[in-house]
Design an enzyme around this catalytic site. Structure first.
Site, PDB file in Angstrom:
ATOM      1  N   LYS A  31       8.877 -68.961 102.782  1.00  0.00           N
ATOM      2  CA  LYS A  31       9.603 -69.448 101.773  1.00  0.00           C
ATOM      3  C   LYS A  31       9.173 -71.027 101.735  1.00  0.00           C
ATOM      4  O   LYS A  31       8.441 -71.600 102.244  1.00  0.00           O
ATOM      5  CB  LYS A  31      11.056 -69.459 102.210  1.00  0.00           C
ATOM      6  CG  LYS A  31      11.541 -68.094 102.016  1.00  0.00           C
ATOM      7  CD  LYS A  31      13.196 -67.990 102.583  1.00  0.00           C
ATOM      8  CE  LYS A  31      13.694 -66.472 102.328  1.00  0.00           C
ATOM      9  NZ  LYS A  31      15.003 -66.499 102.581  1.00  0.00           N
ATOM     10  N   ARG A 121      12.004 -57.688 112.093  1.00  0.00           N
ATOM     11  CA  ARG A 121      13.035 -58.618 111.581  1.00  0.00           C
ATOM     12  C   ARG A 121      13.694 -59.231 113.097  1.00  0.00           C
ATOM     13  O   ARG A 121      14.243 -60.286 113.061  1.00  0.00           O
ATOM     14  CB  ARG A 121      14.371 -57.735 111.171  1.00  0.00           C
ATOM     15  CG  ARG A 121      13.816 -57.319 109.533  1.00  0.00           C
ATOM     16  CD  ARG A 121      15.136 -56.900 108.907  1.00  0.00           C
ATOM     17  NE  ARG A 121      16.135 -57.286 108.675  1.00  0.00           N
ATOM     18  CZ  ARG A 121      16.546 -58.152 108.017  1.00  0.00           C
ATOM     19  NH1 ARG A 121      15.811 -58.861 107.120  1.00  0.00           N
ATOM     20  NH2 ARG A 121      18.053 -58.751 108.053  1.00  0.00           N
ATOM     21  N   THR A 127      19.526 -64.177 109.849  1.00  0.00           N
ATOM     22  CA  THR A 127      19.408 -65.238 108.316  1.00  0.00           C
ATOM     23  C   THR A 127      19.866 -66.334 108.644  1.00  0.00           C
ATOM     24  O   THR A 127      19.465 -67.340 108.147  1.00  0.00           O
ATOM     25  CB  THR A 127      20.176 -64.257 107.273  1.00  0.00           C
ATOM     26  OG1 THR A 127      19.631 -62.932 107.238  1.00  0.00           O
ATOM     27  CG2 THR A 127      20.112 -65.117 106.021  1.00  0.00           C
ATOM     28  N   ARG A 138      12.643 -68.157 113.204  1.00  0.00           N
ATOM     29  CA  ARG A 138      13.739 -69.054 112.440  1.00  0.00           C
ATOM     30  C   ARG A 138      14.431 -69.943 113.568  1.00  0.00           C
ATOM     31  O   ARG A 138      14.766 -71.115 113.394  1.00  0.00           O
ATOM     32  CB  ARG A 138      14.798 -68.237 111.859  1.00  0.00           C
ATOM     33  CG  ARG A 138      14.408 -67.557 110.482  1.00  0.00           C
ATOM     34  CD  ARG A 138      15.514 -66.525 109.871  1.00  0.00           C
ATOM     35  NE  ARG A 138      15.047 -66.281 108.498  1.00  0.00           N
ATOM     36  CZ  ARG A 138      15.518 -64.961 107.879  1.00  0.00           C
ATOM     37  NH1 ARG A 138      16.221 -64.344 108.786  1.00  0.00           N
ATOM     38  NH2 ARG A 138      15.142 -64.539 106.952  1.00  0.00           N
ATOM     39  N   ASN A 158      15.451 -71.053 105.527  1.00  0.00           N
ATOM     40  CA  ASN A 158      15.362 -70.169 106.899  1.00  0.00           C
ATOM     41  C   ASN A 158      13.903 -69.714 106.972  1.00  0.00           C
ATOM     42  O   ASN A 158      13.817 -68.447 107.555  1.00  0.00           O
ATOM     43  CB  ASN A 158      16.245 -69.125 106.956  1.00  0.00           C
ATOM     44  CG  ASN A 158      16.315 -68.045 105.777  1.00  0.00           C
ATOM     45  OD1 ASN A 158      15.432 -68.051 105.055  1.00  0.00           O
ATOM     46  ND2 ASN A 158      17.159 -66.985 105.724  1.00  0.00           N
ATOM     47  N   HIS A 161      11.290 -64.441 104.727  1.00  0.00           N
ATOM     48  CA  HIS A 161      11.968 -63.271 104.393  1.00  0.00           C
ATOM     49  C   HIS A 161      11.189 -62.203 105.001  1.00  0.00           C
ATOM     50  O   HIS A 161       9.914 -62.139 105.031  1.00  0.00           O
ATOM     51  CB  HIS A 161      12.021 -63.237 102.791  1.00  0.00           C
ATOM     52  CG  HIS A 161      12.232 -61.715 102.474  1.00  0.00           C
ATOM     53  ND1 HIS A 161      13.639 -61.387 102.324  1.00  0.00           N
ATOM     54  CD2 HIS A 161      11.652 -60.656 102.270  1.00  0.00           C
ATOM     55  CE1 HIS A 161      13.649 -60.259 102.112  1.00  0.00           C
ATOM     56  NE2 HIS A 161      12.455 -59.679 101.817  1.00  0.00           N
TER      57      HIS A 161
END
Length: 181
Positions: A31, A121, A127, A138, A158, A161
């Site tokens: 991002k 993940r 998140t 993150r 964050n 994705h």
């Protein structure tokens, strides 16, 4: 989803193929905040050090065409969050206005015994960066929070994705295919 349950059932019930390792794919995207303070290369290194392979990636300057693709990508989130949260406005505030901003869609593969979705993940982290494990992407790279992002009427910064299911990964790889050739 049904697809995830079927995939897990299939994975554990392959007769005579327990030792075979299958190449799995997912979708990940850096991002705009991943492009600040030399974070991008560190993040890509963390991904590869985790045993994930970036098969295809493209750094893209966010313009109106990319925003249309982002709106398609986040379609379900837009519907789920509803009118009050106004996800599209926050998306524009985070990815478009006060730019230029960049993103990096990625097709990522894994040839290990773990399920690529849960494996990637776990690397990415929760998140909300405030809740992410300290050794996750993150947790290491973002100091943002939902509280601050709500005050500034934007999405939480964050960093990255990662698809949340095999079904989502396939949809997202299809949505971003024109950038991943």
């Amino acid at each position: 989803s049904f697809f995830d349950i079927f995939y897990i059932w299939w994975w554990y019930n392959r007769s005579g193929k327990e030792d075979e390792i299958m190449k799995q794919y997912t979708y990940m995207m850096l991002k705009p905040d991943a492009f600040e303070n030399d974070k991008k290369d560190k993040i890509l290194q963390m991904i590869e050090n985790h045993g994930l392979k970036i098969e295809s990636a493209k750094e893209i300057k966010v313009d109106m065409d990319v925003m249309k693709t982002l709106l398609e990508h986040y379609h379900q989130v837009i519907d789920d969050k509803g009118k009050t949260f106004n996800f599209p406005a926050r998306l524009f505030n985070t990815f478009y206005f006060d730019g230029p901003h960049y993103i990096m869609p990625m097709k990522v593969s894994y040839e290990g015994k773990e399920d690529i979705i849960s494996y990637s993940r776990q690397l990415v982290g929760k998140t909300n960066p405030k809740e992410a494990a300290p050794d996750s992407i993150r947790g290491k790279m973002s100091q943002d929070s939902y509280e601050l992002s709500n005050q500034e009427y934007r999405l939480v910064n964050n960093i990255i994705h990662a698809s949340d299911s095999h079904e989502s990964a396939q949809k997202e790889l299809n949505i971003w295919a024109k950038y991943l050739k």
